[in-house]
Design a protein around this motif. Sequence first.
Motif, PDB file in Angstrom:
ATOM      1  N   TRP A 104      -4.468  -2.115   3.911  1.00  0.00           N
ATOM      2  CA  TRP A 104      -5.273  -2.862   4.886  1.00  0.00           C
ATOM      3  C   TRP A 104      -5.785  -1.967   6.012  1.00  0.00           C
ATOM      4  CZ3 TRP A 104      -3.423  -8.587   5.974  1.00  0.00           C
ATOM      5  CH2 TRP A 104      -3.632  -9.338   4.816  1.00  0.00           C
ATOM      6  N   VAL A 132       6.263   4.922  14.028  1.00  0.00           N
ATOM      7  CA  VAL A 132       5.369   6.079  14.144  1.00  0.00           C
ATOM      8  C   VAL A 132       4.358   5.798  15.265  1.00  0.00           C
ATOM      9  CG1 VAL A 132       3.613   7.462  12.979  1.00  0.00           C
ATOM     10  CG2 VAL A 132       5.677   6.731  11.755  1.00  0.00           C
ATOM     11  N   LEU A 155       4.375  -7.145   4.330  1.00  0.00           N
ATOM     12  CA  LEU A 155       4.003  -8.561   4.232  1.00  0.00           C
ATOM     13  C   LEU A 155       4.574  -9.242   2.987  1.00  0.00           C
ATOM     14  CD1 LEU A 155       0.289  -8.445   5.472  1.00  0.00           C
ATOM     15  CD2 LEU A 155       2.172  -9.677   6.564  1.00  0.00           C
ATOM     16  N   ILE A 163      -1.859  -8.546  -3.001  1.00  0.00           N
ATOM     17  CA  ILE A 163      -0.967  -7.407  -3.223  1.00  0.00           C
ATOM     18  C   ILE A 163      -1.557  -6.462  -4.281  1.00  0.00           C
ATOM     19  CG2 ILE A 163       1.319  -6.764  -4.120  1.00  0.00           C
ATOM     20  CD1 ILE A 163       2.309  -9.442  -2.805  1.00  0.00           C
ATOM     21  N   GLU A 196       9.168   3.564   8.136  1.00  0.00           N
ATOM     22  CA  GLU A 196       8.866   2.139   8.360  1.00  0.00           C
ATOM     23  C   GLU A 196       9.344   1.719   9.746  1.00  0.00           C
ATOM     24  OE1 GLU A 196       7.346  -0.681   6.907  1.00  0.00           O
ATOM     25  OE2 GLU A 196       8.141  -1.602   8.726  1.00  0.00           O
ATOM     26  N   ARG A 197       8.462   1.029  10.468  1.00  0.00           N
ATOM     27  CA  ARG A 197       8.773   0.577  11.834  1.00  0.00           C
ATOM     28  C   ARG A 197      10.011  -0.332  11.875  1.00  0.00           C
ATOM     29  NH1 ARG A 197       7.379  -3.864  14.945  1.00  0.00           N
ATOM     30  NH2 ARG A 197       6.340  -4.911  13.236  1.00  0.00           N
ATOM     31  N   ALA A 236       0.840  -1.205   0.000  1.00  0.00           N
ATOM     32  CA  ALA A 236       0.000   0.000   0.000  1.00  0.00           C
ATOM     33  C   ALA A 236       0.871   1.249   0.000  1.00  0.00           C
ATOM     34  CB  ALA A 236      -0.928  -0.004   1.207  1.00  0.00           C
ATOM     35  N   GLY A 286      -7.623  -9.025   0.789  1.00  0.00           N
ATOM     36  CA  GLY A 286      -7.137  -8.762  -0.552  1.00  0.00           C
ATOM     37  C   GLY A 286      -5.659  -9.037  -0.721  1.00  0.00           C
TER      38      GLY A 286
END
Length: 487
Positions: free
Chosen positions: A395, A115, A79, A404, A71-72, A50, A402
């Motif tokens: 998501w 974040v 995924l 990718i 990004e964490r 996403a 759903g």
Amino acid sequence: MSKLLVLRMLKKSACLQNSTSNRYILGTFQRALCSSNSKPKICIVGSGPAGFYTAQSLIKGHKDLTIDMLERLPVPFGLVRYGVAPDHPEVKNVINQFSTLAEGGRLHFHGNVNVGKDVTVEELRQMYDVVVLSYGAEADKELGIPGEHLDGVLSARAFVGWYNGLPEDRQLNPSLDCDTAVIIGQGNVALDVARMLLTPIDILKKTDITQYSLERIAESKIKHVYLIGRRGPLQIACTIKELREMVKLPECNAILHQKDFEHIKDMVADLPRAKKRLTQLMVDTAFTPMDDKTGSCKNWRMEFLRSPTEVLPTQDGKKVAGIRLEMNKLEGKIGQEYAVATGNFEDIPCGLVLRSIGYKSTCIDKTVPFDTKKGIVINDKGRVTNIKGMYCSGWVKRGPQGVILSSLNDAMETSKVILEDIRNEVFKPCQRSEKQSTRHFLQERGVQCISFNDWKKIDDLEMERGNAVGKPREKIASIQEMLGVVK
Ligand SMILES: Cc1cc2nc3c(=O)[nH]c(=O)nc-3n(C[C@H](O)[C@H](O)[C@H](O)COP(=O)(O)OP(=O)(O)OC[C@H]3O[C@@H](n4cnc5c(N)ncnc54)[C@H](O)[C@@H]3O)c2cc1C
Ligand SMILES: NC(=O)c1ccc[n+]([C@@H]2O[C@H](COP(=O)([O-])OP(=O)(O)OC[C@H]3O[C@@H](n4cnc5c(N)ncnc54)[C@H](OP(=O)(O)O)[C@@H]3O)[C@@H](O)[C@H]2O)c1
């Protein structure tokens, strides 16, 4: 005179005179500085499909905007790296497309930035014209039944994270020393997990599965895997490619009971195409004699119209000994059938229960409007409700459903409204100067940001380690080790 200085002078004068017209001028000027400046600064939270697809659509749609992607984890791709099964390497090719984008100069990856913890969403709103939340769904739904927290009950999400090297699941240490595993759910995740438990080790060892899980699966005593659905074969959630792989698993029997398909086999021809193919495959499997009637090889089976009501403990009350299922019947209109309990029960003895009933998003910052029931950020076509300049995709926008490619369509919808709002200058303009970099801001907080070049070093090392043992890569499953690689 710098734009910032002009802005400060105007602010001061607006405060001194405190007139409505001055405040109006200040607002207009601030907007002019930041948005028609006119290089909108975008922040995307999350680097899964996403995040990347939204970045791609925005970059295509506006020639001057730039994007920071936070990004964490130290590594990108969500995924695609930590969900997609190791034996589906072709699915991960999308990483090449995402990497090209990250190396194109307008998208800047900042890994190892959580974040909600390292930086708040409100702070991001001060620093960027636009904030896009695409942080996925990292928790999972629970059954809410007695015994669910016994030893030997695992979430499929954690099990997937374990075999895929997700650092927080590295220590899961699943016990595979029983002969029967029961998986609750019949979606594609359930099938992935079943396949990983039943695939011959010689096949798995050539994939990017983590070495520690390969060793554990090699010692596994599991021979029988049950996939439990609360509804019937016509409502099954998996797709044909994944079911076909299960049916074709080497050294493994597929058991589908003929009684479940007696009343369905004559309806197949009239079903919509995708459902028709899926159902036909199940019917064919149910009515084809098994290769091994002795039951000496492994097997999996599907049980329909059953809901778990209790995980049964061993005598000492500590571990899983079995699962109690209540039989269901279906009610409701065609296409909207729901399960209704009948009051009849059956028990299946087993030593491992995997809950695979769907993922769930959580709220990462209390300032974000969040629907805890649906597990999504409240939004309209990607515009976060009541917060100008904030959007969502993937998501976290539409729920954990759903593949990718679904994220591509979804990202296009979100980026369309963002570009529309940029054109119409409807969002709150950011207040940072050209010189304030996010990296600098985070470094001052003691956060070690990982750039895309840093990730490439981790990537190279993983591929090198994999190469040495005949695998495409050996993932590093420790954040400390990843950070050490790039220091
Ligand atoms: C087990 C599994 C297997 C799958 N296999 C396939 C497959 O074979 N083929 C297919 O087409 N689809 C597959 N899918 C579906 C596909 O993975 C999803 O549709 C897609 O990844 C959703 O994209 P996303 O970006 O919304 O979420 P994600 O991919 O989850 O990305 C979200 C990102 O946000 C990051 N993040 C989370 N919180 C924060 C925070 N606080 N701060 C910063 N970053 C944060 C996460 O670390 C992650 O990188 C699979 C899904 C699962 C669960
Ligand atoms: N190879 C691939 O392409 C791939 C691989 C993995 C995942 N994915 C995608 O990722 C998404 C998520 O997959 P998923 O498997 O996690 O979710 P999913 O497709 O929604 O399947 C969830 C399963 O759990 C069942 N379930 C839900 N709540 C339950 C409850 N309370 N009790 C009993 N059963 C319950 C559902 O049954 P009901 O139908 O009755 O609700 C369904 O069988 C899907 O869109 C999937 O296609 C794709």
